[in-house]
Design a protein around this motif. Sequence first.
Motif, mmCIF file in Angstrom:
data_model
loop_
_atom_site.group_PDB
_atom_site.id
_atom_site.type_symbol
_atom_site.label_atom_id
_atom_site.label_comp_id
_atom_site.label_asym_id
_atom_site.label_seq_id
_atom_site.Cartn_x
_atom_site.Cartn_y
_atom_site.Cartn_z
ATOM 1 N N ILE A 5 -7.363 24.574 28.241
ATOM 2 C CA ILE A 5 -6.551 24.297 29.433
ATOM 3 C C ILE A 5 -5.702 23.048 29.220
ATOM 4 C CG2 ILE A 5 -6.676 23.688 31.889
ATOM 5 C CD1 ILE A 5 -9.308 25.338 31.973
ATOM 6 N N LEU A 6 -6.289 22.032 28.622
ATOM 7 C CA LEU A 6 -5.526 20.820 28.354
ATOM 8 C C LEU A 6 -4.360 21.110 27.413
ATOM 9 C CD1 LEU A 6 -8.404 18.200 27.878
ATOM 10 C CD2 LEU A 6 -6.862 18.398 29.840
ATOM 11 N N GLU A 7 -4.648 21.796 26.322
ATOM 12 C CA GLU A 7 -3.607 22.076 25.329
ATOM 13 C C GLU A 7 -2.509 22.972 25.898
ATOM 14 O OE1 GLU A 7 -6.353 21.984 21.248
ATOM 15 O OE2 GLU A 7 -5.970 23.877 22.286
ATOM 16 N N ASP A 8 -2.892 23.993 26.635
ATOM 17 C CA ASP A 8 -1.928 24.999 27.092
ATOM 18 C C ASP A 8 -1.165 24.570 28.339
ATOM 19 O OD1 ASP A 8 -2.902 26.540 25.036
ATOM 20 O OD2 ASP A 8 -4.153 27.810 26.307
ATOM 21 N N GLU A 9 -1.781 23.721 29.179
ATOM 22 C CA GLU A 9 -1.192 23.463 30.483
ATOM 23 C C GLU A 9 -1.027 21.987 30.844
ATOM 24 O OE1 GLU A 9 -3.446 25.532 33.514
ATOM 25 O OE2 GLU A 9 -4.001 27.122 32.105
ATOM 26 N N LEU A 10 -1.995 21.151 30.525
ATOM 27 C CA LEU A 10 -2.072 19.875 31.236
ATOM 28 C C LEU A 10 -1.630 18.640 30.459
ATOM 29 C CD1 LEU A 10 -5.318 20.246 33.375
ATOM 30 C CD2 LEU A 10 -2.937 20.402 34.086
ATOM 31 N N LEU A 11 -1.676 18.644 29.139
ATOM 32 C CA LEU A 11 -1.277 17.441 28.419
ATOM 33 C C LEU A 11 0.208 17.142 28.648
ATOM 34 C CD1 LEU A 11 -3.188 17.891 25.034
ATOM 35 C CD2 LEU A 11 -3.827 16.440 26.982
ATOM 36 N N GLU A 12 1.037 18.132 28.438
ATOM 37 C CA GLU A 12 2.476 17.939 28.659
ATOM 38 C C GLU A 12 2.773 17.686 30.134
ATOM 39 O OE1 GLU A 12 6.748 20.241 27.816
ATOM 40 O OE2 GLU A 12 4.853 21.118 27.138
ATOM 41 N N TYR A 13 2.066 18.406 30.998
ATOM 42 C CA TYR A 13 2.275 18.222 32.435
ATOM 43 C C TYR A 13 1.939 16.785 32.853
ATOM 44 C CZ TYR A 13 1.642 18.731 37.480
ATOM 45 O OH TYR A 13 1.726 18.572 38.836
ATOM 46 N N THR A 14 0.843 16.244 32.324
ATOM 47 C CA THR A 14 0.435 14.880 32.662
ATOM 48 C C THR A 14 1.483 13.879 32.210
ATOM 49 O OG1 THR A 14 -1.900 15.466 32.508
ATOM 50 C CG2 THR A 14 -1.356 13.129 32.330
ATOM 51 N N ARG A 15 1.988 14.053 31.003
ATOM 52 C CA ARG A 15 3.026 13.130 30.525
ATOM 53 C C ARG A 15 4.276 13.214 31.396
ATOM 54 N NH1 ARG A 15 1.136 15.216 25.488
ATOM 55 N NH2 ARG A 15 2.964 16.577 25.285
ATOM 56 N N GLY A 16 4.555 14.406 31.911
ATOM 57 C CA GLY A 16 5.748 14.581 32.734
ATOM 58 C C GLY A 16 5.620 13.985 34.119
ATOM 59 N N ILE A 17 4.428 14.048 34.706
ATOM 60 C CA ILE A 17 4.271 13.587 36.088
ATOM 61 C C ILE A 17 3.880 12.109 36.172
ATOM 62 C CG2 ILE A 17 1.806 14.057 36.515
ATOM 63 C CD1 ILE A 17 2.808 15.485 39.134
ATOM 64 N N THR A 18 3.495 11.521 35.045
ATOM 65 C CA THR A 18 3.067 10.126 35.041
ATOM 66 C C THR A 18 4.113 9.163 35.604
ATOM 67 O OG1 THR A 18 1.388 10.310 33.308
ATOM 68 C CG2 THR A 18 2.541 8.214 33.468
ATOM 69 N N PRO A 19 5.396 9.251 35.220
ATOM 70 C CA PRO A 19 6.367 8.288 35.774
ATOM 71 C C PRO A 19 6.438 8.317 37.294
ATOM 72 C CG PRO A 19 7.298 9.404 33.874
ATOM 73 C CD PRO A 19 6.030 10.124 34.203
ATOM 74 N N TYR A 20 6.354 9.505 37.884
ATOM 75 C CA TYR A 20 6.414 9.590 39.346
ATOM 76 C C TYR A 20 5.170 8.981 39.974
ATOM 77 C CZ TYR A 20 7.284 11.345 44.025
ATOM 78 O OH TYR A 20 7.509 11.421 45.376
ATOM 79 N N PHE A 21 4.022 9.220 39.375
ATOM 80 C CA PHE A 21 2.773 8.629 39.859
ATOM 81 C C PHE A 21 2.878 7.114 39.903
ATOM 82 C CE2 PHE A 21 -1.405 6.867 38.419
ATOM 83 C CZ PHE A 21 -2.145 7.122 39.563
ATOM 84 N N HIS A 22 3.386 6.509 38.833
ATOM 85 C CA HIS A 22 3.479 5.052 38.796
ATOM 86 C C HIS A 22 4.592 4.520 39.698
ATOM 87 C CE1 HIS A 22 0.321 4.170 35.953
ATOM 88 N NE2 HIS A 22 0.696 5.245 35.275
ATOM 89 N N GLU A 23 5.644 5.293 39.866
ATOM 90 C CA GLU A 23 6.686 4.880 40.814
ATOM 91 C C GLU A 23 6.113 4.749 42.223
ATOM 92 O OE1 GLU A 23 10.522 7.008 42.959
ATOM 93 O OE2 GLU A 23 10.116 7.473 40.840
ATOM 94 N N ARG A 24 5.330 5.741 42.640
ATOM 95 C CA ARG A 24 4.750 5.700 43.983
ATOM 96 C C ARG A 24 3.651 4.637 44.094
ATOM 97 N NH1 ARG A 24 5.359 8.987 48.092
ATOM 98 N NH2 ARG A 24 4.806 6.953 48.985
#
Length: 464
Positions: free
Chosen positions: A344-363
């Motif tokens: 699940i991490l390899e197929d779905e979540l590693l790239e997704y986490t890197r993508g959503i991280t900037p928004y998380f830290h902005e908020r």
Amino acid sequence: MPETHNRMFEKATQDAADHLIQPWPSAGSVGAEARGMLGSGEGVYVHDDRGRKLIDGPAGMWCTNVGHRNEALADVLKEQAMELSYNSPWYTSNEPSAELARRIAGHAPGDLNHVFFTTGGSTAVESALRFAQFYNNVRGLEGKKKIICRDGGYHGSTYLSATLNGSQRSRNWMDFADELTIRLSCPDPFRRPDGMSIEDFRDQLVREFAAAVDEHGAENIAAFVGEPIMASGGVIVPPDGYFKAIREICTKHDILFIADEVVTAFGRLGHVFASEACFDVVPDIITFAKGVTSGYFPLGGMVVSDRLLEGLRASNHPEAMYAHGLTYSSHPIGCAVALKNLDILEDELLEYTRGITPYFHERMKALEELELVGEVRGMGLMACVECVADRESHNPIRLDTEVGVRIDRHCQELGLLVRPLVHMCVMSPPLVITRDQIDSMADILHEGISRTMRDLRHEGIWNG
């Protein structure tokens, strides 16, 4: 909430108060404490005994990376239990553990190609420390035993791993093998001396490390153990280049570099391992746990460098035994769950986490507009909101007010679980969190801190 659920929670609460010893209890409540009950979870949410739906801000304990009620993990857990529920690792093995070792080695940096499985983070660190002792004993370096650790670090609850912990609250009433440790400063840029640049602070920390090696003698030092990011210490992100400089000193003096990635591995920073990907360091040993199964089964381990194993095999003591093991090492159910979790991490979540991280830290960073907040810091899906009495001095609110607990209490009323750490609030949500859920989390945290500020002013504790 249905009446039957109410009765169920009431009975469970009473049973806990009557019979359950909770982790980290105080002497005044040990064996007589009932903590808040959770009944179910799904995705980033959990439901408590009051029927509230709460965002799981800390992802359990930094661990429910793929979220709650993941059907694929639940199915694998059941299937493996029906196939092979257990085998003794002393004289048999199982297919899931062998495959998982291969796949973890494929993600580990450098020549870290061999995996020893444990039951969690504490036993992973304990295994690494005992391996470091064994490694030097076999090489005839029996005096090379001291471990360099740091204030603010957290490494576990077993005897040796807890010895490395750097929080005073965890050390006041317990015993430790302190004769084995060399304790250095916390690499917290927020607490650096007034007027000092971050670069100069980094250089000061590196000089402190080198001076400790000179003072104690490299011939007496087995290893340095450090979290890439100090998690329970308040999500302390060290200055750029700090770990690389420490690694160079370790290599020069034959000191093992052990990266404690119990929190940072398996997706928390958007990678399976963060040491090289985020900090440009290849350790000798990496410890892991938590996110390896997303908390669905107790599992941990260490990944060990080929160089160390080759050194052992080339020694003059082929009979020497690493007399260390656990009944549940390489557990087939845990390893099967970890394999699916890694899919699940390899197929779905590693790239997704890197993508959503900037928004998380902005908020999260926007919370610094609140007067009580001294700093918001973090990396990946990890953040800490540190509360201060005043921003000029960086002094925390008086510890007896437990500001983090106050904030958590308000946030739970609003729909969010927070990890309170005295005057800090830690956020490390499941990796499946969406932008809308990040918005909800940030909004609730903002309101929870605002309400706490009003409480503190009303009680005369704080005049900010």
